[in-house]
Write a protein that holds these residues in place. Structure first.
Motif, short mmCIF file in Angstrom:
data_model
loop_
_atom_site.label_atom_id
_atom_site.label_comp_id
_atom_site.label_asym_id
_atom_site.label_seq_id
_atom_site.Cartn_x
_atom_site.Cartn_y
_atom_site.Cartn_z
N ASP A 20 0.82 -1.21 0.00
CA ASP A 20 0.00 0.00 0.00
C ASP A 20 0.85 1.26 0.00
O ASP A 20 0.46 2.29 -0.56
N ARG A 21 2.02 1.20 0.65
CA ARG A 21 2.92 2.36 0.68
C ARG A 21 3.39 2.73 -0.73
O ARG A 21 3.70 3.90 -1.00
N LYS A 22 3.44 1.77 -1.61
CA LYS A 22 3.96 2.01 -2.95
C LYS A 22 2.88 2.50 -3.93
O LYS A 22 3.21 3.02 -5.00
N ARG A 23 1.62 2.33 -3.58
CA ARG A 23 0.55 2.53 -4.56
C ARG A 23 0.35 4.00 -4.96
O ARG A 23 -0.06 4.29 -6.08
N THR A 24 0.59 4.92 -4.03
CA THR A 24 0.43 6.34 -4.32
C THR A 24 1.63 7.11 -3.76
O THR A 24 2.36 6.61 -2.91
N LEU A 25 1.82 8.34 -4.24
CA LEU A 25 2.88 9.19 -3.74
C LEU A 25 2.42 9.89 -2.47
O LEU A 25 1.29 10.38 -2.40
N ASP A 26 3.29 9.94 -1.47
CA ASP A 26 2.92 10.74 -0.30
C ASP A 26 3.12 12.22 -0.67
O ASP A 26 3.62 12.56 -1.75
N ALA A 27 2.72 13.12 0.24
CA ALA A 27 2.72 14.55 -0.09
C ALA A 27 4.11 15.06 -0.45
O ALA A 27 4.27 15.82 -1.43
N ALA A 28 5.12 14.65 0.32
CA ALA A 28 6.48 15.12 0.04
C ALA A 28 6.99 14.57 -1.29
O ALA A 28 7.62 15.30 -2.07
N GLU A 29 6.76 13.29 -1.53
CA GLU A 29 7.17 12.70 -2.80
C GLU A 29 6.51 13.40 -3.98
O GLU A 29 7.15 13.71 -4.99
N ALA A 30 5.21 13.64 -3.85
CA ALA A 30 4.46 14.24 -4.94
C ALA A 30 4.96 15.64 -5.25
O ALA A 30 5.14 16.01 -6.42
N ARG A 31 5.22 16.44 -4.20
CA ARG A 31 5.71 17.80 -4.44
C ARG A 31 7.07 17.79 -5.09
O ARG A 31 7.31 18.51 -6.07
#
Length: 254
Positions: free
Chosen positions: A122-133
């Protein structure tokens, strides 16, 4: 999908999914098994599709799957890694960060960690806020750079260079676009599937509208139009600063 194969002999490489699962079930060093690839994308498998199976083993434990990482056959594509490797696979800083989309829709077939394999997945499925920015800013800048180079080459009468730079701009645009939505960019094979099954919201980025734009870039006008549209999306998401860093060249990019 074959499900009736007998268990492989000890030390033998499984030939299909059923045999891989049988071997995993008999191996106490296996922490989990994950299925990815076409099989987890509804409507995508063909007669040529194999089963992409990822076997996760306990750290420091010898396993029946040792030495099988990278095994490929007509029916099975086998990835074997330790739990520590699985935790970081595809995440920022991992040499195989490019492989992250393979886990976005992956299915857990075995989880001996009481949900631990699922949690890592599940950690890999979406980008967290810091990763996304960080990803959105970095890829926006890369997209602007390739666009700038393409437009300069077009202006200066270098059509081959312009086309190559425009081609390089496309993956940067896709990385930025998906990061702006905290999504992992899909492999090209699954781009239409992803846009149709999980739209990005704005009709501008719908599959039937976006894909022709990316595959039929005809010149400077098309590239500038793509830049302007991505700029609007980026600014609406609060990423205007990286574009403003281009200063007076913004007018040329637009």
């Amino acid at each position: 999908m074959p499900l009736s194969s007998p268990s492989p002999a000890p030390g033998a490489t499984p030939r299909d999914l059923a045999a891989a699962l049988a071997l995993a079930d008999a191996d106490p060093a296996v922490a989990g098994v994950v299925l990815s690839g076409s099989r987890v994308h509804a409507g995508m498998p063909t007669v040529h599709s194999d089963d992409d199976v990822h076997v996760v083993t306990l750290d420091g434990r010898p396993s029946a799957f040792d030495g099988m990482d990278g095994h490929r056959s007509a029916l099975l594509d086998l990835v074997v890694m330790s739990l520590a490797e699985f935790r970081r696979r595809g995440l920022p800083g991992d040499p195989m960060a490019w492989s992250r989309y393979g886990y976005v829709h992956a299915a857990v077939l075995r989880d001996r960690l009481d949900g631990g394999i699922a949690a890592v997945l599940d950690r890999k499925r979406t980008l967290d806020a810091a990763e996304a920015r960080a990803a959105a800013d970095g890829f926006l800048d890369a997209f602007a750079n390739s666009t700038y180079r393409a437009l300069k080459s077009h202006r200066d009468g270098r059509p081959e260079a312009a086309r190559l730079d425009a081609a390089e701009a496309v993956p940067f645009a896709l990385e930025a676009l998906f990061a702006l939505h905290r999504r992992v960019r899909p492999y090209n094979k699954y781009l239409r599937w992803e846009l149709e099954h999980a739209p990005l919201g704005d009709p501008l980025w719908a599959a039937d509208r976006l894909l022709p734009r990316l595959t039929e870039l005809r010149g400077a006008g098309d590239l500038r139009a793509l830049f302007r549209d991505l700029e609007r999306t980026a600014r609406a998401a609060g990423h205007g600063a990286v574009l403003d860093g281009w200063g007076d060249d913004l007018a040329f990019l637009r």
